[in-house]
Design an enzyme around this catalytic site. Structure first.
Site, PDB file in Angstrom:
ATOM      1  N   SER A 126      61.638 -31.444 -19.318  1.00  0.00           N
ATOM      2  CA  SER A 126      60.739 -30.332 -20.015  1.00  0.00           C
ATOM      3  C   SER A 126      60.218 -29.519 -19.628  1.00  0.00           C
ATOM      4  CB  SER A 126      60.523 -31.301 -21.625  1.00  0.00           C
ATOM      5  OG  SER A 126      60.177 -29.983 -22.618  1.00  0.00           O
ATOM      6  N   GLU A 127      60.041 -28.043 -19.911  1.00  0.00           N
ATOM      7  CA  GLU A 127      59.119 -27.088 -19.439  1.00  0.00           C
ATOM      8  C   GLU A 127      58.071 -27.203 -19.474  1.00  0.00           C
ATOM      9  OE1 GLU A 127      61.752 -23.903 -20.873  1.00  0.00           O
ATOM     10  OE2 GLU A 127      62.074 -26.313 -20.249  1.00  0.00           O
ATOM     11  N   ASN A 128      57.501 -28.264 -20.764  1.00  0.00           N
ATOM     12  CA  ASN A 128      56.263 -28.215 -21.363  1.00  0.00           C
ATOM     13  C   ASN A 128      55.735 -29.115 -20.390  1.00  0.00           C
ATOM     14  OD1 ASN A 128      57.871 -29.194 -23.614  1.00  0.00           O
ATOM     15  ND2 ASN A 128      56.638 -29.686 -24.282  1.00  0.00           N
TER      16      ASN A 128
END
Length: 218
Positions: free
Chosen positions: A49-51
């Site tokens: 996940s890009e977070n």
């Protein structure tokens, strides 16, 4: 013969079927997040996940949500043994550096040759949402789109040329939809599979484009 559209869960299961062992995969906001629930526990797939998460598991059971553990869409997720957290700048470096095998994104439009439009409709008052879509679409080794084939107005989201602002050019390799799975190639669309009872000519009529049929569409 009549046909039935794939439900969202059936579509997610269809996408999960094609994710290979050992793949590092980003699941985009919205419908693609459902794919996590259909990856077999015996299959080693690293969900990103890009977070700043690597090693996500399926969605938590109701009542077991931890809102300090969320994906990029702010949905609660689980973490598999060995999972990791890190700064989102490092996460984007993974995306931009070609370290993701597959990303699965939603879309407003996809062209027959794989152009992607998924961040803005261009309509007055519409709220643009770039997020990490551009980095994912270009950085992943394979970009797949998961979406309904038609809009609520019955128009095909698969088009000859995108009319919405582009996210990426010729980046989409496959389109997984509620009616069919299609490959995007420099020569146009190729059929991978479609729901039972749907005729090839019906599918072409819905899309409004020619769709090649090959023994191996991969």
């Amino acid at each position: 013969m009549t046909y039935q559209r794939r439900t969202k869960d059936q579509l997610a299961a269809r996408v999960a079927l094609d994710i290979h062992e050992g793949a590092t995969v980003n699941l985009g906001i919205g419908m693609p997040t459902l794919v996590a629930n259909h990856i077999a526990a015996s299959t080693e797939v690293l969900l990103h996940s890009e977070n700043g998460i690597l090693g996500m598991g399926p969605a938590p059971n109701e009542g077991c949500e931890d809102y300090d553990l969320i994906n990029a869409g702010k949905q609660p997720v689980t973490l598999l043994p060995g999972g990791a957290f890190f700064h989102h700048a490092d996460s984007f470096a993974m995306m931009r550096g070609g370290h993701l095998d597959i990303c699965v994104l939603g879309a407003f439009q996809v062209s027959a040759t794989g152009d992607l439009a998924n961040w803005h409709t261009g309509e007055p008052g519409a709220i643009p949402a770039v997020g990490g879509a551009m980095d994912l679409a270009i950085g992943a080794k394979q970009t797949w789109v998961m979406m309904d084939l038609l809009t609520k107005q019955g128009k095909s989201k698969v088009v000859e040329n995108c009319t919405y602002p582009l996210t990426g050019i010729a980046c989409v390799k496959r389109i997984y939809s509620d009616l069919a799975t299609l490959a995007c190639t420099p020569r146009g669309l190729t059929l991978i599979d479609m729901v039972e009872g749907l005729a090839h000519t019906e599918l072409e009529a819905l899309v409004g484009l020619s769709i090649q049929v090959l023994n191996d569409a991969n």
